[in-house]
Design an enzyme around this catalytic site. Sequence first.
Site, PDB file in Angstrom:
ATOM      1  N   THR A 141      25.030  42.224  39.150  1.00 41.03           N
ATOM      2  CA  THR A 141      24.962  42.081  37.699  1.00 41.03           C
ATOM      3  C   THR A 141      26.305  41.766  37.034  1.00 41.03           C
ATOM      4  O   THR A 141      26.378  41.674  35.804  1.00 41.03           O
ATOM      5  CB  THR A 141      24.370  43.373  37.088  1.00 41.03           C
ATOM      6  N   SER A 143      30.284  41.801  35.586  1.00 40.95           N
ATOM      7  CA  SER A 143      31.070  42.722  34.750  1.00 40.95           C
ATOM      8  C   SER A 143      31.219  42.136  33.356  1.00 40.95           C
ATOM      9  O   SER A 143      30.943  40.953  33.140  1.00 40.95           O
ATOM     10  CB  SER A 143      32.449  42.950  35.375  1.00 40.95           C
ATOM     11  N   ILE A 182      43.772  38.289  33.018  1.00 42.06           N
ATOM     12  CA  ILE A 182      43.178  37.452  31.968  1.00 42.06           C
ATOM     13  C   ILE A 182      44.153  37.252  30.812  1.00 42.06           C
ATOM     14  O   ILE A 182      44.358  36.133  30.333  1.00 42.06           O
ATOM     15  CB  ILE A 182      41.850  38.079  31.475  1.00 42.06           C
ATOM     16  N   GLU A 185      47.050  34.844  31.857  1.00 44.37           N
ATOM     17  CA  GLU A 185      46.641  33.438  32.026  1.00 44.37           C
ATOM     18  C   GLU A 185      46.334  32.796  30.676  1.00 44.37           C
ATOM     19  O   GLU A 185      46.847  31.726  30.352  1.00 44.37           O
ATOM     20  CB  GLU A 185      45.395  33.345  32.920  1.00 44.37           C
ATOM     21  N   GLY A 268      40.843  44.850  30.532  1.00 42.15           N
ATOM     22  CA  GLY A 268      40.084  45.180  31.740  1.00 42.15           C
ATOM     23  C   GLY A 268      38.608  44.890  31.562  1.00 42.15           C
ATOM     24  O   GLY A 268      38.138  44.625  30.441  1.00 42.15           O
ATOM     25  N   HIS A 442      61.464  20.852  55.398  1.00 37.76           N
ATOM     26  CA  HIS A 442      62.580  20.898  54.450  1.00 37.76           C
ATOM     27  C   HIS A 442      62.509  19.684  53.542  1.00 37.76           C
ATOM     28  O   HIS A 442      62.257  18.576  54.037  1.00 37.76           O
ATOM     29  CB  HIS A 442      63.912  20.905  55.209  1.00 37.76           C
TER      30      HIS A 442
HETATM   31  C1  FAD Z   1      38.515  34.650  32.186  1.00 36.66           C
HETATM   32  C2  FAD Z   1      38.225  34.872  33.647  1.00 36.66           C
HETATM   33  C3  FAD Z   1      38.886  34.093  34.592  1.00 36.66           C
HETATM   34  C4  FAD Z   1      38.627  34.285  35.949  1.00 36.66           C
HETATM   35  N1  FAD Z   1      39.304  33.508  36.841  1.00 36.66           N
HETATM   36  C5  FAD Z   1      39.088  33.689  38.158  1.00 36.66           C
HETATM   37  C6  FAD Z   1      39.759  32.874  39.102  1.00 36.66           C
HETATM   38  O1  FAD Z   1      40.532  31.984  38.748  1.00 36.66           O
HETATM   39  N2  FAD Z   1      39.519  33.098  40.415  1.00 36.66           N
HETATM   40  C7  FAD Z   1      38.671  34.082  40.843  1.00 36.66           C
HETATM   41  O2  FAD Z   1      38.505  34.261  42.062  1.00 36.66           O
HETATM   42  N3  FAD Z   1      37.999  34.869  39.952  1.00 36.66           N
HETATM   43  C8  FAD Z   1      38.200  34.684  38.633  1.00 36.66           C
HETATM   44  N4  FAD Z   1      37.512  35.454  37.732  1.00 36.66           N
HETATM   45  C9  FAD Z   1      36.580  36.468  38.246  1.00 36.66           C
HETATM   46  C10 FAD Z   1      35.220  35.821  38.637  1.00 36.66           C
HETATM   47  O3  FAD Z   1      34.756  35.047  37.553  1.00 36.66           O
HETATM   48  C11 FAD Z   1      34.215  36.942  38.955  1.00 36.66           C
HETATM   49  O4  FAD Z   1      34.737  37.754  39.990  1.00 36.66           O
HETATM   50  C12 FAD Z   1      32.874  36.361  39.415  1.00 36.66           C
HETATM   51  O5  FAD Z   1      32.403  35.425  38.495  1.00 36.66           O
HETATM   52  C13 FAD Z   1      31.851  37.502  39.584  1.00 36.66           C
HETATM   53  O6  FAD Z   1      30.594  36.975  39.968  1.00 36.66           O
HETATM   54  P1  FAD Z   1      29.299  37.907  39.895  1.00 36.66           P
HETATM   55  O7  FAD Z   1      28.196  37.165  40.566  1.00 36.66           O
HETATM   56  O8  FAD Z   1      29.626  39.259  40.381  1.00 36.66           O
HETATM   57  O9  FAD Z   1      28.992  38.061  38.349  1.00 36.66           O
HETATM   58  P2  FAD Z   1      28.377  37.012  37.284  1.00 36.66           P
HETATM   59  O10 FAD Z   1      28.670  35.596  37.618  1.00 36.66           O
HETATM   60  O11 FAD Z   1      28.813  37.518  35.952  1.00 36.66           O
HETATM   61  O12 FAD Z   1      26.809  37.204  37.441  1.00 36.66           O
HETATM   62  C14 FAD Z   1      26.148  38.356  37.010  1.00 36.66           C
HETATM   63  C15 FAD Z   1      24.850  37.932  36.342  1.00 36.66           C
HETATM   64  O13 FAD Z   1      23.989  39.058  36.206  1.00 36.66           O
HETATM   65  C16 FAD Z   1      23.289  38.941  34.979  1.00 36.66           C
HETATM   66  N5  FAD Z   1      22.792  40.279  34.643  1.00 36.66           N
HETATM   67  C17 FAD Z   1      23.523  41.379  34.313  1.00 36.66           C
HETATM   68  N6  FAD Z   1      22.726  42.450  34.160  1.00 36.66           N
HETATM   69  C18 FAD Z   1      21.463  42.012  34.383  1.00 36.66           C
HETATM   70  C19 FAD Z   1      20.198  42.666  34.389  1.00 36.66           C
HETATM   71  N7  FAD Z   1      20.060  43.983  34.177  1.00 36.66           N
HETATM   72  N8  FAD Z   1      19.080  41.916  34.626  1.00 36.66           N
HETATM   73  C20 FAD Z   1      19.183  40.595  34.899  1.00 36.66           C
HETATM   74  N9  FAD Z   1      20.366  39.941  34.932  1.00 36.66           N
HETATM   75  C21 FAD Z   1      21.481  40.634  34.686  1.00 36.66           C
HETATM   76  C22 FAD Z   1      24.332  38.383  34.031  1.00 36.66           C
HETATM   77  O14 FAD Z   1      23.734  37.773  32.904  1.00 36.66           O
HETATM   78  C23 FAD Z   1      25.067  37.393  34.933  1.00 36.66           C
HETATM   79  O15 FAD Z   1      24.521  36.096  34.830  1.00 36.66           O
HETATM   80  C24 FAD Z   1      37.710  35.272  36.376  1.00 36.66           C
HETATM   81  C25 FAD Z   1      37.021  36.046  35.421  1.00 36.66           C
HETATM   82  C26 FAD Z   1      37.277  35.845  34.085  1.00 36.66           C
HETATM   83  C27 FAD Z   1      36.511  36.673  33.069  1.00 36.66           C
HETATM   84  N1  NAD Z   2      43.116  34.218  38.623  1.00 36.33           N
HETATM   85  C1  NAD Z   2      42.139  35.072  38.898  1.00 36.33           C
HETATM   86  O1  NAD Z   2      41.731  35.237  40.040  1.00 36.33           O
HETATM   87  C2  NAD Z   2      41.514  35.870  37.799  1.00 36.33           C
HETATM   88  C3  NAD Z   2      41.663  35.483  36.482  1.00 36.33           C
HETATM   89  C4  NAD Z   2      41.090  36.287  35.498  1.00 36.33           C
HETATM   90  C5  NAD Z   2      40.375  37.422  35.849  1.00 36.33           C
HETATM   91  N2  NAD Z   2      40.245  37.764  37.143  1.00 36.33           N
HETATM   92  C6  NAD Z   2      39.539  39.008  37.531  1.00 36.33           C
HETATM   93  O2  NAD Z   2      39.140  39.732  36.382  1.00 36.33           O
HETATM   94  C7  NAD Z   2      39.592  41.078  36.495  1.00 36.33           C
HETATM   95  C8  NAD Z   2      39.797  41.670  35.129  1.00 36.33           C
HETATM   96  O3  NAD Z   2      40.935  41.091  34.506  1.00 36.33           O
HETATM   97  P1  NAD Z   2      41.613  41.786  33.247  1.00 36.33           P
HETATM   98  O4  NAD Z   2      42.814  40.988  32.903  1.00 36.33           O
HETATM   99  O5  NAD Z   2      40.576  42.035  32.223  1.00 36.33           O
HETATM  100  O6  NAD Z   2      41.991  43.216  33.797  1.00 36.33           O
HETATM  101  P2  NAD Z   2      43.334  43.775  34.448  1.00 36.33           P
HETATM  102  O7  NAD Z   2      43.011  45.101  34.981  1.00 36.33           O
HETATM  103  O8  NAD Z   2      43.958  42.751  35.335  1.00 36.33           O
HETATM  104  O9  NAD Z   2      44.336  43.932  33.211  1.00 36.33           O
HETATM  105  C9  NAD Z   2      44.133  44.818  32.174  1.00 36.33           C
HETATM  106  C10 NAD Z   2      45.477  45.056  31.513  1.00 36.33           C
HETATM  107  O10 NAD Z   2      45.252  45.728  30.285  1.00 36.33           O
HETATM  108  C11 NAD Z   2      46.268  46.707  30.142  1.00 36.33           C
HETATM  109  N3  NAD Z   2      45.785  47.719  29.183  1.00 36.33           N
HETATM  110  C12 NAD Z   2      44.871  48.699  29.365  1.00 36.33           C
HETATM  111  N4  NAD Z   2      44.711  49.403  28.223  1.00 36.33           N
HETATM  112  C13 NAD Z   2      45.530  48.849  27.311  1.00 36.33           C
HETATM  113  C14 NAD Z   2      45.838  49.127  25.953  1.00 36.33           C
HETATM  114  N5  NAD Z   2      45.232  50.112  25.287  1.00 36.33           N
HETATM  115  N6  NAD Z   2      46.738  48.342  25.325  1.00 36.33           N
HETATM  116  C15 NAD Z   2      47.349  47.326  25.967  1.00 36.33           C
HETATM  117  N7  NAD Z   2      47.112  47.024  27.248  1.00 36.33           N
HETATM  118  C16 NAD Z   2      46.215  47.773  27.908  1.00 36.33           C
HETATM  119  C17 NAD Z   2      46.457  47.229  31.558  1.00 36.33           C
HETATM  120  O11 NAD Z   2      47.674  47.915  31.691  1.00 36.33           O
HETATM  121  C18 NAD Z   2      46.431  45.913  32.334  1.00 36.33           C
HETATM  122  O12 NAD Z   2      47.693  45.314  32.338  1.00 36.33           O
HETATM  123  C19 NAD Z   2      40.850  40.973  37.332  1.00 36.33           C
HETATM  124  O13 NAD Z   2      41.127  42.184  38.002  1.00 36.33           O
HETATM  125  C20 NAD Z   2      40.499  39.883  38.304  1.00 36.33           C
HETATM  126  O14 NAD Z   2      39.845  40.432  39.424  1.00 36.33           O
HETATM  127  C21 NAD Z   2      40.814  37.001  38.131  1.00 36.33           C
END
Ligand code: FAD
Ligand code: NAD
Length: 477
Positions: A141, A143, A182, A185, A268, A442
């Site tokens: 599901t 996050s 997040i 980036e 987070g 190199h």
């Molecule tokens: C801004 C951002 C940038 C990111 N960049 C990267 C990156 O560069 N590289 C990387 O590796 N990761 C990155 N991530 C993390 C990556 O996107 C996630 O780890 C990945 O998409 C998780 O996939 P998932 O299948 O677990 O969840 P999702 O793709 O979110 O799928 C979960 C699905 O479950 C559905 N759902 C939830 N509850 C229910 C329910 N009760 N009934 C039916 N359906 C439901 C939701 O609608 C959703 O469609 C990024 C995340 C964010 C937010």
């Molecule tokens: N390039 C990638 O692979 C990529 C890109 C985006 C997201 N993601 C995934 O999404 C996950 C979530 O990313 P995220 O950036 O939401 O979480 P994160 O856990 O990486 O960062 C959360 C940040 O918020 C700070 N924080 C917490 N409470 C706060 C407060 N009250 N005031 C100010 N700062 C506070 C924390 O100290 C931390 O630095 C990542 O762990 C990663 O797995 C991956």
Amino acid sequence: MKKIETDVAVIGAGSAGLAAYRAVRAQGKRAVIIESWEYGTTCARVGCMPSKLLIAAAEAAHAVDTAPAFGVDTGIVDVDGRAVMERVRRERDRFVGFVVESTEAIDPADRLHGYARFEDANTLRVGEGVRVRADSVVIATGSSPMLLPIFQDLGDRVIVNDDIFSWQDLPRSVAVFGPGVIGLELGQALHRLGVRVVMFGKGGLVGPVTDPKLRDYAAAAFAQEFPLDADADVDFIRREGEQVVIRYRGADDEWRIGRFDYVLAATGRVPNVSDLGLENTGLALDARGVPLFDRETLQAGDSAIFVAGDANNDRPLLHEASDEGRIAGANAARFPFVKRGVRTSPLAVVFSDPQMATIGSRYADLRPGCFVIGEVSFENQGRSRVMLQNKGLLRVYADPCSGRLLGAEMIGPRAEHMAHLLAWAHQQGLSIDDMLGMPFYHPVVEEGLRTALRDAAAKLREGPSLVDPCNDCRTAA
Ligand SMILES: Cc1cc2nc3c(=O)[nH]c(=O)nc-3n(C[C@H](O)[C@H](O)[C@H](O)COP(=O)(O)OP(=O)(O)OC[C@H]3O[C@@H](n4cnc5c(N)ncnc54)[C@H](O)[C@@H]3O)c2cc1C
Ligand SMILES: NC(=O)c1ccc[n+]([C@@H]2O[C@H](COP(=O)([O-])OP(=O)(O)OC[C@H]3O[C@@H](n4cnc5c(N)ncnc54)[C@H](O)[C@@H]3O)[C@@H](O)[C@H]2O)c1
């Protein structure tokens, strides 16, 4: 009430859920995949892909901005926010289109729309009108962004990553809370596209690095580019008209008032498990409400329920979601004969500039005295200086008993590529000497990696100072 009987029900049609569904079908079993929202996945719609598209635009602006340092003057950078966001949305929609197309290619009889909740461990209620009885269930599901109570009165002035990617134009100013993956980036990209950005953190954390030396380096490096306080002192955040007013202590220790168009909440993400009716399953849950599960089988306890992707809150990354979905789906199909799946070495990359990465065991995962550190700074590294990207630090961690690479953390140029070399070496169980016995061209940034490996090799020869690594560290819990 419509009733459906199946072998496996997969909740969530994201990256993990789709992989799980396909793994079940590959085993010749029946499956349904249930989605409550639009198809397209978080990664393609509001995650990995649109964020990298925004970053690509920011990199283009930054290249022009820094060109004069090479003797190339292209005039003042003029960012057309509408054009930037139009490309982000257009290319994003193209990626989403491919995912939707492949999801809709699944037999319509296997696709259910609606929010799924457990009535008991084998029964799901989907929306109001459907009940699914399944021998096993995969929870995939995903996050959602966490919204702290401090933002509750900001109304539409508080945004999360999803909102940015539907913007028609760039705003003038954004306060970013959370310099994690997040926040860094998106915040840095917006800054480079001309948006006034101030970033507020907590506890000194910056990105995913846990090594105190890297954390300090990262905090200082990003703070040189835009205002970033990794442990901010914020007095209040409140809405005034169409703006958000924040009173905070500045870098000069003076209190100041900042006015912003938006607050980006990037503090987070939380797994989507709280409304699943898990209390009806009898599963043991952790403090965040996630079922206790085995990370190699994805099985929750000894039940027929499996948890994959961001929902299990273990390694919330795209490639991990796909791997976990595949393992969970295969095990759900063959339940009760579950098998351990192959988990790859931990690898995480942040697409900031400089990029950041963690590989294998992070500094915080290792026992003090039981590892040696090889280090290199990229400030005087040949190729990095040539490219004017000479910012960064790499620390590799090695086992003093076996000489093996345990892990690494880095901030620096081309970290996305170096991290793969390190992760592959880690997964192969290579020693520092094995790695040094391989070619280094190199002039490349990987020569910096060689310097860090040589440093680690020298320290391995000296031996660790605190404990007997082949005995004390082995017996440690
Ligand atoms: C801004 C951002 C940038 C990111 N960049 C990267 C990156 O560069 N590289 C990387 O590796 N990761 C990155 N991530 C993390 C990556 O996107 C996630 O780890 C990945 O998409 C998780 O996939 P998932 O299948 O677990 O969840 P999702 O793709 O979110 O799928 C979960 C699905 O479950 C559905 N759902 C939830 N509850 C229910 C329910 N009760 N009934 C039916 N359906 C439901 C939701 O609608 C959703 O469609 C990024 C995340 C964010 C937010
Ligand atoms: N390039 C990638 O692979 C990529 C890109 C985006 C997201 N993601 C995934 O999404 C996950 C979530 O990313 P995220 O950036 O939401 O979480 P994160 O856990 O990486 O960062 C959360 C940040 O918020 C700070 N924080 C917490 N409470 C706060 C407060 N009250 N005031 C100010 N700062 C506070 C924390 O100290 C931390 O630095 C990542 O762990 C990663 O797995 C991956």
